[in-house]
Design a protein around this motif. Structure first.
Motif, mmCIF file in Angstrom:
data_model
loop_
_atom_site.group_PDB
_atom_site.id
_atom_site.type_symbol
_atom_site.label_atom_id
_atom_site.label_comp_id
_atom_site.label_asym_id
_atom_site.label_seq_id
_atom_site.Cartn_x
_atom_site.Cartn_y
_atom_site.Cartn_z
ATOM 1 N N SER A 25 10.991 -1.573 8.278
ATOM 2 C CA SER A 25 10.481 -1.738 9.640
ATOM 3 C C SER A 25 10.007 -3.169 9.877
ATOM 4 N N ILE A 26 9.335 -3.740 8.885
ATOM 5 C CA ILE A 26 8.862 -5.115 9.006
ATOM 6 C C ILE A 26 10.039 -6.068 9.121
ATOM 7 N N GLN A 27 11.097 -5.817 8.335
ATOM 8 C CA GLN A 27 12.293 -6.655 8.401
ATOM 9 C C GLN A 27 12.946 -6.588 9.775
ATOM 10 N N ARG A 28 12.973 -5.398 10.366
ATOM 11 C CA ARG A 28 13.580 -5.260 11.697
ATOM 12 C C ARG A 28 12.789 -6.026 12.743
ATOM 13 N N ARG A 29 11.468 -6.022 12.610
ATOM 14 C CA ARG A 29 10.646 -6.737 13.589
ATOM 15 C C ARG A 29 10.851 -8.240 13.491
ATOM 16 N N ARG A 30 11.126 -8.725 12.304
ATOM 17 C CA ARG A 30 11.295 -10.166 12.103
ATOM 18 C C ARG A 30 12.709 -10.641 12.399
ATOM 19 N N GLY A 31 13.589 -9.703 12.685
ATOM 20 C CA GLY A 31 14.957 -10.082 12.970
ATOM 21 C C GLY A 31 15.893 -9.586 11.890
ATOM 22 N N GLU A 32 17.077 -10.143 11.865
ATOM 23 C CA GLU A 32 18.113 -9.720 10.934
ATOM 24 C C GLU A 32 17.694 -10.004 9.499
ATOM 25 N N SER A 33 17.899 -9.026 8.614
ATOM 26 C CA SER A 33 17.560 -9.203 7.213
ATOM 27 C C SER A 33 18.487 -10.216 6.565
ATOM 28 N N ARG A 34 17.969 -10.955 5.587
ATOM 29 C CA ARG A 34 18.781 -11.935 4.880
ATOM 30 C C ARG A 34 19.748 -11.278 3.903
ATOM 31 N N LEU A 35 19.481 -10.034 3.526
ATOM 32 C CA LEU A 35 20.335 -9.331 2.589
ATOM 33 C C LEU A 35 21.433 -8.579 3.335
ATOM 34 N N SER A 36 22.572 -8.456 2.677
ATOM 35 C CA SER A 36 23.657 -7.665 3.248
ATOM 36 C C SER A 36 23.305 -6.188 3.179
ATOM 37 N N LEU A 37 24.103 -5.372 3.876
ATOM 38 C CA LEU A 37 23.844 -3.939 3.891
ATOM 39 C C LEU A 37 23.887 -3.359 2.481
ATOM 40 N N HIS A 38 24.889 -3.732 1.697
ATOM 41 C CA HIS A 38 25.022 -3.183 0.352
ATOM 42 C C HIS A 38 23.874 -3.647 -0.544
ATOM 43 N N ALA A 39 23.459 -4.883 -0.377
ATOM 44 C CA ALA A 39 22.333 -5.388 -1.174
ATOM 45 C C ALA A 39 21.042 -4.661 -0.808
ATOM 46 N N ARG A 40 20.859 -4.359 0.486
ATOM 47 C CA ARG A 40 19.662 -3.631 0.901
ATOM 48 C C ARG A 40 19.665 -2.212 0.334
ATOM 49 N N VAL A 41 20.830 -1.568 0.369
ATOM 50 C CA VAL A 41 20.911 -0.212 -0.183
ATOM 51 C C VAL A 41 20.558 -0.221 -1.662
ATOM 52 N N ALA A 42 21.097 -1.186 -2.411
ATOM 53 C CA ALA A 42 20.801 -1.269 -3.840
ATOM 54 C C ALA A 42 19.327 -1.561 -4.089
ATOM 55 N N ALA A 43 18.759 -2.502 -3.313
ATOM 56 C CA ALA A 43 17.355 -2.870 -3.508
ATOM 57 C C ALA A 43 16.429 -1.722 -3.157
ATOM 58 N N TYR A 44 16.679 -1.059 -2.035
ATOM 59 C CA TYR A 44 15.808 0.037 -1.600
ATOM 60 C C TYR A 44 15.946 1.243 -2.530
ATOM 61 N N SER A 45 17.168 1.485 -3.032
ATOM 62 C CA SER A 45 17.362 2.589 -3.968
ATOM 63 C C SER A 45 16.627 2.315 -5.278
ATOM 64 N N THR A 46 16.680 1.071 -5.737
ATOM 65 C CA THR A 46 15.967 0.709 -6.963
ATOM 66 C C THR A 46 14.464 0.883 -6.793
ATOM 67 N N LEU A 47 13.941 0.439 -5.660
ATOM 68 C CA LEU A 47 12.509 0.594 -5.399
ATOM 69 C C LEU A 47 12.134 2.068 -5.294
ATOM 70 N N SER A 48 12.974 2.859 -4.636
ATOM 71 C CA SER A 48 12.696 4.287 -4.502
ATOM 72 C C SER A 48 12.699 4.979 -5.854
ATOM 73 N N ILE A 49 13.679 4.652 -6.695
ATOM 74 C CA ILE A 49 13.747 5.253 -8.025
ATOM 75 C C ILE A 49 12.521 4.882 -8.843
ATOM 76 N N SER A 50 12.095 3.614 -8.738
ATOM 77 C CA SER A 50 10.926 3.175 -9.498
ATOM 78 C C SER A 50 9.664 3.915 -9.067
ATOM 79 N N LEU A 51 9.458 4.035 -7.755
ATOM 80 C CA LEU A 51 8.270 4.725 -7.250
ATOM 81 C C LEU A 51 8.304 6.215 -7.584
ATOM 82 N N LEU A 52 9.459 6.837 -7.406
ATOM 83 C CA LEU A 52 9.591 8.256 -7.736
ATOM 84 C C LEU A 52 9.416 8.494 -9.224
ATOM 85 N N GLY A 53 9.989 7.597 -10.030
ATOM 86 C CA GLY A 53 9.864 7.741 -11.479
ATOM 87 C C GLY A 53 8.431 7.631 -11.942
#
Length: 219
Positions: free
Chosen positions: A101-129
């Motif tokens: 949400s913060i990234q959307r407010r600041r404009g277009e993210s610097r990461l590509s869609l695939h990079a964002r999916v990988a980064a967010y999935s990694t963060l989600s796995i870490s928090l869930l783990g």
């Protein structure tokens, strides 16, 4: 103003606050589980923080239900929010949503869609783990015939479970521990499937781009 607009405004206003509350919830729970020898007053303090954060989640759920105008249908349509309210240890994953949400407010993210999916999935796995390891360690450490006796054991078990390897050297023996294990397996399969799908899509795009570059120009 329609219901969707009001709901979106509420989400924008509360994303950051609830993201911080999610981290407070996880931190308080971690201290309560990992430092059992703290003075009783300290445990009361951290439990108060934990339940305060949980109350904030409940208020947010109730307000979103009211603003949606969907009535009982809100529970069915937003089943994941309902699950997170019942199992608040899943709530820290909201930090990913807050960052997005913060990234959307600041404009277009610097990461590509695939990079964002990988980064967010990694963060989600870490928090869930981490959350799952805390929960299993809490219920297993004092159980008779338990193999998970330390938090290190719980972390190792979490890694093998989320990666779907499942060595079998550490297994939960309590009913609640097995319930957590089932949830971890489901989350691991879903998140790993997301990462694998994103990587496969990226590879296909790269191969298609290379084929286009090698193709001779049409006369």
């Amino acid at each position: 103003m329609d219901d969707d607009s009001r709901l979106n405004r509420w989400d924008r206003r509360t994303d950051l606050v609830l993201g911080v509350a999610s981290l407070v919830f996880l931190g308080s729970y971690a201290v309560h589980v990992l430092l059992p020898r703290l003075p009783n007053a300290a445990h009361v303090f951290f439990l108060a923080l934990l339940y305060t954060a949980w109350a904030m989640f409940a208020v947010d759920y109730a307000v979103r239900w009211r603003l949606s105008g969907e009535g009982p249908g809100f529970v069915r349509r937003h089943w994941l929010d309902t699950l997170v309210l019942v199992l608040p240890l899943l709530r820290p994953v909201r930090v990913v949503r807050t960052y997005e949400s913060i990234q959307r407010r600041r404009g277009e993210s610097r990461l590509s869609l695939h990079a964002r999916v990988a980064a967010y999935s990694t963060l989600s796995i870490s928090l869930l783990g981490f959350s799952g390891a805390l929960a299993v360690y809490q219920v297993e450490r004092s159980a008779p015939h338990a193999s998970i006796r330390t938090f290190g054991d719980a972390l190792w078990w979490t890694c093998s479970t989320l990666s779907t390897v499942g060595y079998g050297d550490y297994v939960p023996v309590t009913t609640l521990g097995r319930f957590v294990a089932a949830g971890m397996m489901a989350c691991g399969l879903a998140l790993l499937g997301t990462v694998t799908g994103s990587f496969s899509s990226w590879m296909l795009q790269r191969f298609a781009l290379n084929e286009d570059e090698r193709r001779p120009p049409e006369s």
